[in-house]
Design a protein around this motif. Structure first.
Motif, PDB file in Angstrom:
ATOM      1  N   THR A   1     -70.663   4.373 -60.482  1.00 22.56           N
ATOM      2  CA  THR A   1     -71.636   5.401 -60.121  1.00 22.56           C
ATOM      3  C   THR A   1     -72.944   4.714 -59.741  1.00 22.56           C
ATOM      4  OG1 THR A   1     -70.651   7.041 -61.592  1.00 22.56           O
ATOM      5  CG2 THR A   1     -72.915   7.420 -60.901  1.00 22.56           C
TER       6      THR A   1
ATOM      7  N   LEU B   1     -76.880   5.114 -58.806  1.00 24.66           N
ATOM      8  CA  LEU B   1     -78.057   5.963 -58.938  1.00 24.66           C
ATOM      9  C   LEU B   1     -79.219   5.242 -58.256  1.00 24.66           C
ATOM     10  CD1 LEU B   1     -77.641   6.877 -62.732  1.00 24.66           C
ATOM     11  CD2 LEU B   1     -76.778   8.143 -60.754  1.00 24.66           C
TER      12      LEU B   1
ATOM     13  N   GLN C   1     -74.885   9.368 -56.728  1.00 25.06           N
ATOM     14  CA  GLN C   1     -75.326  10.574 -57.410  1.00 25.06           C
ATOM     15  C   GLN C   1     -76.855  10.611 -57.487  1.00 25.06           C
ATOM     16  OE1 GLN C   1     -73.569  13.176 -58.657  1.00 25.06           O
ATOM     17  NE2 GLN C   1     -71.590  12.330 -57.995  1.00 25.06           N
TER      18      GLN C   1
ATOM     19  N   THR D   1     -74.313  14.759 -62.329  1.00 26.72           N
ATOM     20  CA  THR D   1     -74.580  13.315 -62.336  1.00 26.72           C
ATOM     21  C   THR D   1     -74.137  12.695 -63.653  1.00 26.72           C
ATOM     22  OG1 THR D   1     -76.435  13.510 -60.790  1.00 26.72           O
ATOM     23  CG2 THR D   1     -76.395  11.566 -62.207  1.00 26.72           C
TER      24      THR D   1
ATOM     25  N   CYS E   1     -71.220   9.833 -64.260  1.00 33.42           N
ATOM     26  CA  CYS E   1     -71.458   8.589 -64.993  1.00 33.42           C
ATOM     27  C   CYS E   1     -70.432   8.412 -66.111  1.00 33.42           C
ATOM     28  CB  CYS E   1     -72.873   8.580 -65.572  1.00 33.42           C
ATOM     29  SG  CYS E   1     -74.192   8.473 -64.327  1.00 33.42           S
ATOM     30  N   ARG E   2     -70.147   9.476 -66.820  1.00 34.52           N
ATOM     31  CA  ARG E   2     -69.175   9.404 -67.911  1.00 34.52           C
ATOM     32  C   ARG E   2     -67.780   9.029 -67.405  1.00 34.52           C
ATOM     33  NH1 ARG E   2     -71.285  14.912 -70.911  1.00 34.52           N
ATOM     34  NH2 ARG E   2     -72.728  13.919 -72.384  1.00 34.52           N
TER      35      ARG E   2
ATOM     36  N   SER F   1     -67.057   7.053 -64.909  1.00 31.87           N
ATOM     37  CA  SER F   1     -67.045   5.783 -64.186  1.00 31.87           C
ATOM     38  C   SER F   1     -66.749   4.617 -65.115  1.00 31.87           C
ATOM     39  CB  SER F   1     -68.386   5.563 -63.484  1.00 31.87           C
ATOM     40  OG  SER F   1     -69.432   5.450 -64.426  1.00 31.87           O
TER      41      SER F   1
ATOM     42  N   VAL G   1     -72.253   2.056 -64.473  1.00 38.69           N
ATOM     43  CA  VAL G   1     -73.308   2.763 -63.746  1.00 38.69           C
ATOM     44  C   VAL G   1     -74.351   1.740 -63.314  1.00 38.69           C
ATOM     45  CG1 VAL G   1     -75.092   4.541 -63.855  1.00 38.69           C
ATOM     46  CG2 VAL G   1     -72.930   4.853 -65.108  1.00 38.69           C
TER      47      VAL G   1
ATOM     48  N   LEU H   1     -78.039   1.518 -61.724  1.00 36.68           N
ATOM     49  CA  LEU H   1     -79.248   2.313 -61.514  1.00 36.68           C
ATOM     50  C   LEU H   1     -80.329   1.440 -60.898  1.00 36.68           C
ATOM     51  CD1 LEU H   1     -81.194   4.746 -62.042  1.00 36.68           C
ATOM     52  CD2 LEU H   1     -81.439   3.884 -64.380  1.00 36.68           C
TER      53      LEU H   1
ATOM     54  N   LEU I   1     -79.961  10.344 -69.841  1.00 38.25           N
ATOM     55  CA  LEU I   1     -78.792   9.542 -69.474  1.00 38.25           C
ATOM     56  C   LEU I   1     -78.384   8.639 -70.623  1.00 38.25           C
ATOM     57  CD1 LEU I   1     -76.806   8.606 -67.222  1.00 38.25           C
ATOM     58  CD2 LEU I   1     -78.509   6.857 -66.627  1.00 38.25           C
TER      59      LEU I   1
ATOM     60  N   VAL J   1     -74.945   1.131 -68.447  1.00 37.87           N
ATOM     61  CA  VAL J   1     -75.874   1.336 -67.329  1.00 37.87           C
ATOM     62  C   VAL J   1     -76.617   0.026 -67.106  1.00 37.87           C
ATOM     63  CG1 VAL J   1     -77.911   2.576 -66.506  1.00 37.87           C
ATOM     64  CG2 VAL J   1     -76.131   3.801 -67.779  1.00 37.87           C
TER      65      VAL J   1
END
Length: 360
Positions: free
Chosen positions: A7, A9, A42, A60, A64-65, A67, A70, A72, A96, A277
């Motif tokens: 994902t 971001l 996203q 969003t 993320c959950r 994937s 993540v 960012l 998040l 993340v």
């Protein structure tokens, strides 16, 4: 062929620019190492507020959950400062972390030889620095309750609560101890136990865990004010720094400047089972957004951290890190790192140079 769902971001400000560079490099390095990355873009932050009215839309968070990791870039802008706090981009970031159960933030600080003179500190102070800040991410004063503002007798009082449960301290301490075992074997726990009851519990739990499970790790304690001084006085003394949420937020940004620019450092936020993340520690820099002036290095190094920590693709991560080293050694710099004798380039050209170094 192994495939991973990532994902993305991109967020606000310079986020889309630096994310574009990282994506190009990820495509190249994944092809070289025989795996594929399926991206899911996203909205989050200001861009999500503009579209949905929320800094972290439910869709969003669900993406993320679902994937494997993540990535960012950056969020935030002064345009949203007048919104209620729960509607601001930064609240989306806290949401998040809480929504994924990300309780451990890892921020490595390693001096790159080509940038040693970019730091505001003397060469003999920072040469050889290689430390890791381990910051607790979902407790402490940012999440403690009660909090708020009240009016009484003609005055306004605002308050936040700094609180930790013993098990919250134990789980972040285990992360710090485990990392110390993998690195130099030394853990420095940062607190304010001479003043704060919550810090005394922190120290008590760290000492108990050390005695029971990690006697092989060298443990020390340091008050946060002294730690702030020691980071600029003698940073080589540190291997792993273990901190609470508030203290880690401050100390990790201070440690970032050892490298010469906050634009050089990645981070990882990890939980027990959810995807991690991975993000640069710098902000969205709205003042230079869209001007091709951003430094994409921290974004690329965050992608490398994602490959190593999140996807267990060690060789691919090393390739990205080596590309960064080669480009800097060749003298290419964005404006924040510019020095005499170097060649200043923008974000896109820096991406081109990184891609060429990776292919070579």
């Amino acid at each position: 062929m192994t495939s991973y769902r990532i994902t993305l971001l991109a967020g606000d400000g310079i986020g889309p620019e630096i994310m574009a560079v990282a994506r190009r490099l990820l495509d190249a390095v994944s092809s070289r190492h025989g795996f594929t990355l399926a991206y899911d873009d996203q909205p989050m932050g200001g861009v999500a507020i503009d579209v949905t009215g929320e800094p972290l839309p439910a869709s969003t968070l669900e993406a993320c959950r679902a994937s494997d990791a993540v990535l960012l870039a950056a969020i935030g802008s002064p345009r949203y400062d007048s919104l209620p706090r729960e509607k601001r981009p930064e609240t989306g970031l806290l949401g998040l972390r809480a929504g994924l159960g990300l309780f451990a933030n890892l921020r490595p600080v390693k001096i790159i030889p080509a940038l040693i003179d970019a730091s505001t500190l003397k060469r003999d102070v920072i040469e050889g620095v290689d430390l890791m800040v381990v910051r607790e991410l979902t407790g402490g004063v940012y999440f403690g309750t009660p909090k708020g503002r009240v009016e009484a007798e003609g005055r306004v009082r605002a308050f936040n609560t700094m609180a930790y449960f013993d098990d919250e301290i134990d789980r972040i301490a285990r992360v710090g101890f485990d990392l110390a075992r993998q690195r130099g074997g030394r853990l420095c726990s940062v607190d304010k136990a001479n003043v704060l009851d919550v810090s005394q519990l922190w120290r008590d739990r760290v000492e108990a865990l050390h005695a029971s499970d990690y006697p092989d790790v060298e443990l020390s304690h340091m008050y946060v004010d002294n730690a702030a001084m020691q980071l600029v006085r003698n940073p080589r003394q540190f291997d792993v720094l273990l901190t609470s949420n508030l203290f880690g937020d401050i100390l990790s940004d201070e440690a970032a400047m050892l490298s010469g620019s906050i634009g050089m450092l990645p981070s990882a936020s990890l939980g027990e089972s959810a995807p991690g993340v991975f993000e640069p520690i710098h902000g969205s820099a709205p003042d230079i957004a869209g001007q091709d002036r951003a430094n994409p290095m921290a974004m690329v190094l965050s992608a490398a951290m994602m490959l190593r920590v999140g996807l267990k693709q060690e060789a691919a991560a090393a390739d990205l890190e080596q590309a960064v080293d080669r480009v800097l050694a060749a003298g290419y710099r964005t404006g924040d790192l510019m020095a005499p004798g170097c060649t200043q380039v923008g974000c896109q050209v820096m991406g081109d140079q990184l891609l060429a170094a990776l292919r070579d």
